[in-house]
Write a protein that holds these residues in place. Structure first.
Motif, PDB file in Angstrom:
ATOM      1  N   UNK A 266      34.923  62.063  22.052  1.00 57.34           N
ATOM      2  CA  UNK A 266      35.401  60.791  21.521  1.00 57.34           C
ATOM      3  C   UNK A 266      35.748  60.885  20.033  1.00 57.34           C
ATOM      4  N   UNK A 267      34.925  61.590  19.268  1.00 64.55           N
ATOM      5  CA  UNK A 267      35.237  61.753  17.848  1.00 64.55           C
ATOM      6  C   UNK A 267      36.516  62.563  17.668  1.00 64.55           C
ATOM      7  N   UNK A 268      36.662  63.626  18.448  1.00 68.08           N
ATOM      8  CA  UNK A 268      37.890  64.427  18.376  1.00 68.08           C
ATOM      9  C   UNK A 268      39.116  63.616  18.770  1.00 68.08           C
ATOM     10  N   UNK A 269      38.893  62.604  19.606  1.00 68.15           N
ATOM     11  CA  UNK A 269      40.002  61.756  20.064  1.00 68.15           C
ATOM     12  C   UNK A 269      40.290  60.607  19.105  1.00 68.15           C
ATOM     13  N   UNK A 270      39.529  60.528  18.019  1.00 68.08           N
ATOM     14  CA  UNK A 270      39.804  59.521  17.002  1.00 68.08           C
ATOM     15  C   UNK A 270      39.079  58.206  17.160  1.00 68.08           C
ATOM     16  N   UNK A 271      38.014  58.163  17.977  1.00 68.69           N
ATOM     17  CA  UNK A 271      37.248  56.930  18.118  1.00 68.69           C
ATOM     18  C   UNK A 271      36.346  56.763  16.898  1.00 68.69           C
ATOM     19  N   UNK A 272      36.435  55.640  16.187  1.00 68.58           N
ATOM     20  CA  UNK A 272      35.621  55.452  14.976  1.00 68.58           C
ATOM     21  C   UNK A 272      34.284  54.791  15.279  1.00 68.58           C
ATOM     22  N   UNK A 273      33.309  55.024  14.421  1.00 74.87           N
ATOM     23  CA  UNK A 273      32.061  54.249  14.392  1.00 74.87           C
ATOM     24  C   UNK A 273      31.338  54.226  15.735  1.00 74.87           C
ATOM     25  N   UNK A 274      31.099  55.386  16.307  1.00 72.11           N
ATOM     26  CA  UNK A 274      30.348  55.449  17.557  1.00 72.11           C
ATOM     27  C   UNK A 274      28.875  55.136  17.322  1.00 72.11           C
ATOM     28  N   UNK A 275      28.273  54.394  18.251  1.00 68.11           N
ATOM     29  CA  UNK A 275      26.843  54.109  18.190  1.00 68.11           C
ATOM     30  C   UNK A 275      26.168  54.697  19.431  1.00 68.11           C
ATOM     31  N   UNK A 276      24.837  54.691  19.400  1.00 69.99           N
ATOM     32  CA  UNK A 276      24.082  55.164  20.562  1.00 69.99           C
ATOM     33  C   UNK A 276      24.395  54.310  21.789  1.00 69.99           C
TER      34      UNK A 276
END
Length: 319
Positions: A266-276
């Protein structure tokens, strides 16, 4: 030579001995406080042995009256302590998250841009303990509780096992009077209250040694986290297919590994501000699959399970 000064010098020397990636020049972030000045002197002292030039980077956040004079004095002091050159970086502190977060973001961006392969930071054992407590209090998970890494290129932190008292005493031995940032005594800032209220109380209740114990806990968790990350990297290689994740490959893996794979994807795909909560929701599409709908993520993105794969939607336009 005083023992605190010898300790700081030894830690920096050992750090540079173990780090083989720097050639020519090493940069040091200098604020004018005791930690950074002790680090600057020790770096200049050790650099001669390794044939390295040294450069001090002083960030002027512009948040206080006279900050330019403070930055200039810090640069001059660094040079007087043996640093070859020094420069002041003026930044504009803006952005979300409050003044602490905005200042930190702008500072690191400026240091990264101006620095080379290695920028040394003056974080001490006490800073590490505070970082662990913040992670615990926010429920940020093992990655946050594992604290700061000694080496996280371009950042180097040689003093993570050195107490803050040692840097103060090292400066005294050098005849240097550090600058005291008024913000470090302002109770509006979370870290200040941790430092001045929480840590002294914990030291009193638990009969001392709390900062060192928290730092040891961080080191242990960091080793575990790095081991899990290595296993997750192998799982990611097997599960990633055409920008999606293969559910069959993920299903047999422990949830801790699955979520690491999903986080990277998800981070590599550009999703910002991931939470648990986001990651656990996505993981439910594998570990607790009952034909449910997709999981919405920041950035108006959605993860759905279809045809045995996890797929990330295009952002939904907002009106």
């Amino acid at each position: 030579m005083s023992e605190p000064l010898a300790l700081v010098r030894r830690q920096v020397r050992e750090f540079l001995t173990g780090f083989k990636g720097v050639e020519g020049e090493v940069c040091v972030a200098v604020s004018g406080g005791a930690d950074s000045l002790a680090l600057a002197e020790a770096t200049a002292y050790a650099a001669k042995r390794f044939g390295l030039r040294t450069r001090a980077l002083v960030v002027d956040h512009g948040l206080q009256d006279g900050s330019d004079a403070v930055a200039k004095k810090a640069a001059e002091t660094a040079v007087n302590l043996g640093i070859d050159t020094a420069e002041v970086l003026t930044v504009d502190v803006t952005g979300p998250g409050g003044p602490e977060a905005a200042a930190r973001k702008s500072r690191y961006a400026a240091l990264r841009e101006a620095g080379g392969e290695l920028v040394l930071l003056g974080h001490t054992l006490d800073d590490q303990a505070e970082t662990v407590l913040l992670g615990l209090g926010r429920g940020s998970g093992p990655r946050s509780v594992s604290g700061m890494r000694p080496l996280d290129p371009p950042w180097g932190r040689p003093l993570l096992t050195v107490p803050r008292t040692a840097t103060v005493e090292a400066c005294a031995a050098l005849g240097v009077e550090p600058w005291t940032d008024p913000h470090n005594a302002d109770p509006r800032f979370t870290r200040v209250r941790l430092r001045t209220e929480v840590m002294p109380l914990l030291e009193d209740v638990l009969a001392g040694g709390v900062a060192a114990a928290l730092a040891r806990t961080a080191a242990q968790l960091r080793e575990d986290t790095e081991a899990l990350d290595t296993l997750a990297a192998d799982l990611f290689t097997r599960a990633a297919v055409d920008g999606c994740l293969d559910v069959t490959v993920l299903a047999s893996a422990p949830p801790a590994l699955r979520r690491r794979v999903m986080r990277r994807w998800l981070l590599d795909s550009g999703v910002p501000e991931l939470t648990d909560a986001h990651l656990r929701g996505v993981d439910a599409l594998v570990g607790r699959w009952r034909g449910q709908g997709g999981v919405w993520l920041p950035g108006h993105l959605e993860v759905r399970r279809a045809h045995g794969r996890l797929k990330l939607s295009e952002p939904v336009p907002t009106t």
